[in-house]
Design an enzyme around this catalytic site. Structure first.
Site, mmCIF file in Angstrom:
data_model
loop_
_atom_site.group_PDB
_atom_site.id
_atom_site.type_symbol
_atom_site.label_atom_id
_atom_site.label_comp_id
_atom_site.label_asym_id
_atom_site.label_seq_id
_atom_site.Cartn_x
_atom_site.Cartn_y
_atom_site.Cartn_z
ATOM 1 C CG HIS A 189 39.559 42.569 44.126
ATOM 2 N ND1 HIS A 189 40.134 41.723 43.209
ATOM 3 C CD2 HIS A 189 39.042 43.592 43.419
ATOM 4 C CE1 HIS A 189 39.980 42.224 41.994
ATOM 5 N NE2 HIS A 189 39.309 43.362 42.094
ATOM 6 C CD GLU A 216 35.350 43.871 40.489
ATOM 7 O OE1 GLU A 216 35.602 44.953 39.959
ATOM 8 O OE2 GLU A 216 36.234 43.146 40.985
HETATM 9 O O1 G3P Z 1 38.863 45.888 40.931
HETATM 10 C C1 G3P Z 1 38.464 46.109 39.633
HETATM 11 C C2 G3P Z 1 38.556 44.917 38.804
HETATM 12 O O2 G3P Z 1 38.689 43.696 39.359
HETATM 13 C C3 G3P Z 1 38.088 45.014 37.424
HETATM 14 O O3 G3P Z 1 39.241 44.915 36.669
HETATM 15 O O4 G3P Z 1 40.640 45.285 34.749
HETATM 16 O O5 G3P Z 1 38.346 44.357 34.443
HETATM 17 O O6 G3P Z 1 38.644 46.738 35.080
HETATM 18 P P1 G3P Z 1 39.205 45.351 35.143
#
Ligand code: G3P
Length: 221
Positions: free
Chosen positions: A92, A140
């Site tokens: 992550h 992400e």
């Molecule tokens: O692991 C999920 C993450 O990093 C996304 O976070 O708070 O943007 O949904 P968020």
């Protein structure tokens, strides 16, 4: 449509201890009512309680590539499984790993019969992660994490690019996306762009009414 919603609790206060159990109960209610697959990634200390009191699938947030023995303070994969987790995030953005450890973790999870989700931050890293043969790659963009600005609306090209790169390298690997996801429209857009679901945190953990947000998130899948 089969899609995964993975809720990462991180270390949010609203998703720690008793509150994590309560939130997991809400996830389970929404999953039962909608038929959607909602998975929770609590902190290690909460895995056993949630998985023994509820049916919701639980993943770890991280494992270390160590085995039984003298490794004080590390996270033993076998122990995460024994606590009741059926999968785990790897690499992550908030817990980056070396390439060799990512590969070792994928192998270990497979050996333990657990699902591996390797997080990536861009198309090239998604491509590299796919070569290591995890079950899922979750792309992400770090700058959108916790922003409330959805990756599927703000950076659709990172999703389509990752989907194409992963498919080219290893068509067995499925793609998820995350960062700023808060609504059902964000989820359906992510699916339209070729993913099999989303990874999210703050949109639910920090919501005034997490159940309403979860219901919306699963409303189009
Ligand atoms: O692991 C999920 C993450 O990093 C996304 O976070 O708070 O943007 O949904 P968020």
């Amino acid at each position: 449509m089969e899609a995964k919603i993975i809720l990462n609790c991180k270390t949010y206060e609203q998703a720690t201890g008793e509150k994590a159990l309560a939130l997991a109960g809400i996830c389970q209610e929404v999953a039962d009512e909608s038929g959607a697959e909602i998975i929770m990634c609590p902190q290690y200390a909460d895995i056993h309680r949630i998985s023994s009191e509820l049916d919701i699938p639980v993943y770890g947030q991280h494992i270390d590539s160590i085995g039984f023995g003298s490794n004080t303070g590390h996270v033993l994969p076998e122990s995460v499984k024994d606590a009741g987790a059926v999968g785990c995030l790897i690499n992550h953005s908030e817990r980056r790993l070396k390439l060799a450890d990512i590969e070792a973790n994928i192998k270990k999870l497979r050996e333990l019969g657990m699902v591996s989700v390797v997080c990536t931050n861009n198309i090239n890293v998604s491509r590299s992660a796919a070569a290591l043969n995890p079950d899922y790659v979750a792309v992400e963009p770090p700058e959108l994490i916790g922003s409330g600005i959805s990756v599927s609306q703000a950076q659709p090209e990172i999703i389509t690019g990752s989907v194409a790169a992963v498919k080219e390298v290893n068509p067995q690997v499925k793609v998820l996306t995350g960062a700023g996801i808060t609504t059902g429209v964000d989820v359906s857009k992510a699916i339209e762009l070729g993913t099999q679901g989303v990874l999210l945190a703050s949109g639910v953990t920090k919501a005034e009414d997490p159940k309403a947000v979860l219901k919306d998130l699963v409303s189009n899948i």
